[in-house]
Scaffold this motif. Structure first.
Motif, PDB file in Angstrom:
ATOM      1  N   ALA A  82      46.033  48.349  38.573  1.00  9.00           N
ATOM      2  CA  ALA A  82      44.943  49.031  39.285  1.00  9.00           C
ATOM      3  C   ALA A  82      43.627  48.281  39.096  1.00  9.00           C
ATOM      4  O   ALA A  82      42.861  48.082  40.053  1.00  9.00           O
ATOM      5  CB  ALA A  82      44.809  50.464  38.777  1.00  9.00           C
ATOM      6  N   LEU A  83      43.370  47.854  37.871  1.00  8.33           N
ATOM      7  CA  LEU A  83      42.156  47.067  37.618  1.00  8.33           C
ATOM      8  C   LEU A  83      42.211  45.746  38.362  1.00  8.33           C
ATOM      9  O   LEU A  83      41.222  45.312  38.971  1.00  8.33           O
ATOM     10  CB  LEU A  83      42.012  46.816  36.111  1.00  8.33           C
ATOM     11  N   ARG A  84      43.365  45.125  38.346  1.00  6.00           N
ATOM     12  CA  ARG A  84      43.525  43.833  39.015  1.00  6.00           C
ATOM     13  C   ARG A  84      43.257  43.962  40.515  1.00  6.00           C
ATOM     14  O   ARG A  84      42.499  43.172  41.091  1.00  6.00           O
ATOM     15  CB  ARG A  84      44.939  43.300  38.764  1.00  6.00           C
ATOM     16  N   TYR A  85      43.835  44.977  41.140  1.00  4.71           N
ATOM     17  CA  TYR A  85      43.638  45.148  42.584  1.00  4.71           C
ATOM     18  C   TYR A  85      42.195  45.493  42.910  1.00  4.71           C
ATOM     19  O   TYR A  85      41.660  45.070  43.944  1.00  4.71           O
ATOM     20  CB  TYR A  85      44.575  46.220  43.135  1.00  4.71           C
ATOM     21  N   LYS A  86      41.537  46.244  42.039  1.00  2.00           N
ATOM     22  CA  LYS A  86      40.119  46.559  42.264  1.00  2.00           C
ATOM     23  C   LYS A  86      39.280  45.278  42.271  1.00  2.00           C
ATOM     24  O   LYS A  86      38.443  45.073  43.171  1.00  2.00           O
ATOM     25  CB  LYS A  86      39.614  47.511  41.182  1.00  2.00           C
ATOM     26  N   LEU A  87      39.513  44.429  41.277  1.00  3.83           N
ATOM     27  CA  LEU A  87      38.754  43.187  41.208  1.00  3.83           C
ATOM     28  C   LEU A  87      39.050  42.284  42.402  1.00  3.83           C
ATOM     29  O   LEU A  87      38.146  41.623  42.936  1.00  3.83           O
ATOM     30  CB  LEU A  87      39.063  42.442  39.913  1.00  3.83           C
ATOM     31  N   ILE A  88      40.315  42.230  42.807  1.00  2.74           N
ATOM     32  CA  ILE A  88      40.686  41.395  43.954  1.00  2.74           C
ATOM     33  C   ILE A  88      39.993  41.882  45.214  1.00  2.74           C
ATOM     34  O   ILE A  88      39.390  41.084  45.963  1.00  2.74           O
ATOM     35  CB  ILE A  88      42.211  41.382  44.137  1.00  2.74           C
ATOM     36  N   ASP A  89      40.036  43.194  45.469  1.00  2.00           N
ATOM     37  CA  ASP A  89      39.406  43.736  46.686  1.00  2.00           C
ATOM     38  C   ASP A  89      37.900  43.490  46.675  1.00  2.00           C
ATOM     39  O   ASP A  89      37.314  43.060  47.684  1.00  2.00           O
ATOM     40  CB  ASP A  89      39.685  45.238  46.801  1.00  2.00           C
ATOM     41  N   ASN A  90      37.265  43.766  45.533  1.00  2.00           N
ATOM     42  CA  ASN A  90      35.820  43.543  45.437  1.00  2.00           C
ATOM     43  C   ASN A  90      35.478  42.055  45.520  1.00  2.00           C
ATOM     44  O   ASN A  90      34.457  41.672  46.089  1.00  2.00           O
ATOM     45  CB  ASN A  90      35.285  44.128  44.132  1.00  2.00           C
ATOM     46  N   GLY A  91      36.353  41.230  44.944  1.00  2.00           N
ATOM     47  CA  GLY A  91      36.131  39.789  45.000  1.00  2.00           C
ATOM     48  C   GLY A  91      36.219  39.254  46.416  1.00  2.00           C
ATOM     49  O   GLY A  91      35.401  38.427  46.838  1.00  2.00           O
ATOM     50  N   LEU A  92      37.202  39.724  47.153  1.00  2.00           N
ATOM     51  CA  LEU A  92      37.326  39.308  48.555  1.00  2.00           C
ATOM     52  C   LEU A  92      36.080  39.690  49.347  1.00  2.00           C
ATOM     53  O   LEU A  92      35.600  38.921  50.191  1.00  2.00           O
ATOM     54  CB  LEU A  92      38.563  39.952  49.185  1.00  2.00           C
ATOM     55  N   ALA A  93      35.563  40.884  49.073  1.00  2.00           N
ATOM     56  CA  ALA A  93      34.370  41.345  49.797  1.00  2.00           C
ATOM     57  C   ALA A  93      33.151  40.497  49.468  1.00  2.00           C
ATOM     58  O   ALA A  93      32.371  40.138  50.355  1.00  2.00           O
ATOM     59  CB  ALA A  93      34.101  42.811  49.473  1.00  2.00           C
ATOM     60  N   VAL A  94      32.976  40.147  48.179  1.00  2.00           N
ATOM     61  CA  VAL A  94      31.771  39.409  47.802  1.00  2.00           C
ATOM     62  C   VAL A  94      31.812  37.973  48.309  1.00  2.00           C
ATOM     63  O   VAL A  94      30.787  37.439  48.766  1.00  2.00           O
ATOM     64  CB  VAL A  94      31.531  39.476  46.281  1.00  2.00           C
ATOM     65  N   VAL A  95      32.975  37.306  48.258  1.00  2.00           N
ATOM     66  CA  VAL A  95      32.989  35.906  48.687  1.00  2.00           C
ATOM     67  C   VAL A  95      32.851  35.776  50.200  1.00  2.00           C
ATOM     68  O   VAL A  95      32.417  34.722  50.683  1.00  2.00           O
ATOM     69  CB  VAL A  95      34.251  35.156  48.195  1.00  2.00           C
ATOM     70  N   LYS A  96      33.173  36.838  50.944  1.00  2.00           N
ATOM     71  CA  LYS A  96      32.965  36.784  52.398  1.00  2.00           C
ATOM     72  C   LYS A  96      31.497  36.619  52.754  1.00  2.00           C
ATOM     73  O   LYS A  96      31.159  36.133  53.835  1.00  2.00           O
ATOM     74  CB  LYS A  96      33.524  38.045  53.048  1.00  2.00           C
ATOM     75  N   LYS A  97      30.619  37.032  51.842  1.00  2.00           N
ATOM     76  CA  LYS A  97      29.176  36.903  52.097  1.00  2.00           C
ATOM     77  C   LYS A  97      28.725  35.446  52.050  1.00  2.00           C
ATOM     78  O   LYS A  97      27.676  35.103  52.592  1.00  2.00           O
ATOM     79  CB  LYS A  97      28.396  37.708  51.066  1.00  2.00           C
ATOM     80  N   PHE A  98      29.508  34.613  51.372  1.00  2.00           N
ATOM     81  CA  PHE A  98      29.129  33.212  51.207  1.00  2.00           C
ATOM     82  C   PHE A  98      29.860  32.360  52.235  1.00  2.00           C
ATOM     83  O   PHE A  98      30.824  31.677  51.929  1.00  2.00           O
ATOM     84  CB  PHE A  98      29.436  32.752  49.786  1.00  2.00           C
TER      85      PHE A  98
END
Length: 366
Positions: free
Chosen positions: A328-344
């Motif tokens: 659950a923690l892993r998937y949370k970080l992955i989803d949030n990570g995908l969202a943040v790198v899309k900004k760059f």
């Protein structure tokens, strides 16, 4: 049409993240009608690495090979440059050998030191700061390059703060991910226990720490698969079970490494940004990283990544194991990570970069 010269401290025969960022900007500038020259130094006169007899001999050999057009051809084999870009490789790095132009961009401390007193006909000077380059020179000499009379571009907010602490103003133009190169192609929830890591010989990349971490993880999780990649030949210190990719292509990075990875491990001691981390995040890997500086622009502890102390093997192992044991923690970080790198993204960063080049209102870049 403005003439832009980008000055690099060396000619690279293998991929370099910092070079690739600037090569991509060069392509976009050429696309938009700028006349772009890329100048590579074949041995910098102010480089402390040349101060030993062995390195001076190595430099002489490289220069000799260049006479045969073997060492540094007027192209870049590992990156597709726009045909309109001129590549200039200088054996003698002096002002008269630089093209005249409107803008001259330094890309490292050595290049900033060398061009700071060039005449105006070589162009208005910009210093593109990509990291804390005090691994080769002392802080005072590095800070002197920051204080030179040039416009400053930095690639992260963390770097901007380092300059501001020295009363040096700068504009942030964040590094980016090319979404045509790095994206999720392998379902995240179907991935096996695979961890990947970059290996690099330079000490600030912290590969010695990374190897200690993955060795401990392999002992704790016998089923784990470790993927390591780098530009050099396979390091002797890698365990036999580890798969190593030498100088992988972009496609191999995306498909055979990042998209197979459950976790990406970065153990650097210093990063101006951390390109491989954002590439892996864009491909759906959860990030475990050291608190190495520029990563703070995208690696937020317990939100987009797990962030460990520098050189702390135990902390890094514990954080990697937390992601292995807690989906659950892993998937949370992955989803949030995908969202943040899309900004760059490349066009956003290029627009900010081009605004500085064009001399537009600096307030637009805040």
């Amino acid at each position: 049409m403005k003439k832009i010269t980008i000055f690099f401290p060396a000619y690279r025969k293998v991929p370099s993240g910092g070079y690739k960022i600037l090569y991509q900007y060069a392509n976009l500038l050429a696309r938009d009608g700028y006349e772009v020259s890329l100048v590579h130094a074949l041995g910098m006169p102010n480089d402390p690495k040349q101060n030993t007899s062995v390195n001076r001999i190595k430099l002489m050999i490289k220069k000799s090979l260049n006479w045969l057009r073997v060492y540094a051809p007027n192209t870049v084999s590992w990156f597709p440059l726009d045909d309109r870009i001129k590549v200039i490789n200088l054996r003698e790095v002096i002002e008269k050998n630089f093209p005249e132009g409107d803008i001259l961009i330094a890309t490292a401390w050595q290049t900033a030191e060398l061009i700071k007193d060039f005449s105006v006909n070589k162009g208005e000077k910009i210093y593109f700061v990509q990291g804390m380059e005090n691994w080769e020179i002392d802080d005072a000499r590095l800070i002197d390059t920051w204080k030179s009379n040039m416009e400053k571009i930095v690639v992260s907010k963390w770097l901007q703060k380092q300059l501001l602490d020295q009363n040096v103003a700068s504009q942030v133009v964040p590094n980016f991910i090319n979404s045509n190169e790095f994206y999720v192609s392998n379902p995240i929830k179907e991935r096996k226990l695979v961890i990947s890591m970059l290996y690099h010989k330079v000490p600030w990349k912290g590969s010695d720490i990374g190897l200690q971490v993955i060795n401990k993880l392999m002992d704790d999780y016998p089923e784990i698969e470790i993927l390591v990649f780098g530009v050099a030949a396979r390091p002797n210190e890698l365990r036999e079970e580890i798969t190593y990719f030498e100088n992988p292509s972009v496609d191999d990075l995306r498909e055979k490494i990042y998209n197979k990875s459950m976790i990406y491990l970065m153990t650097s001691r210093s990063e101006g940004w951390g390109l491989t981390a954002t590439e892996a995040m864009a491909c759906g890997a959860a990030l475990v990283t050291t608190d190495s500086g520029g990563v703070s622009d995208f690696a937020i502890n317990n939100e987009t990544a797990l962030v460990a102390a520098i050189d702390d093997v135990t902390d890094l192992v514990n954080k990697a194991e937390a992601l292995i044991d807690d989906p659950a923690l892993r998937y949370k970080l992955i989803d949030n990570g995908l969202a943040v790198v899309k900004k760059f993204n490349i066009e956003y960063s290029y627009k900010k970069f081009e605004h500085v080049i064009a001399g537009l209102n600096r307030n637009e870049l805040s």
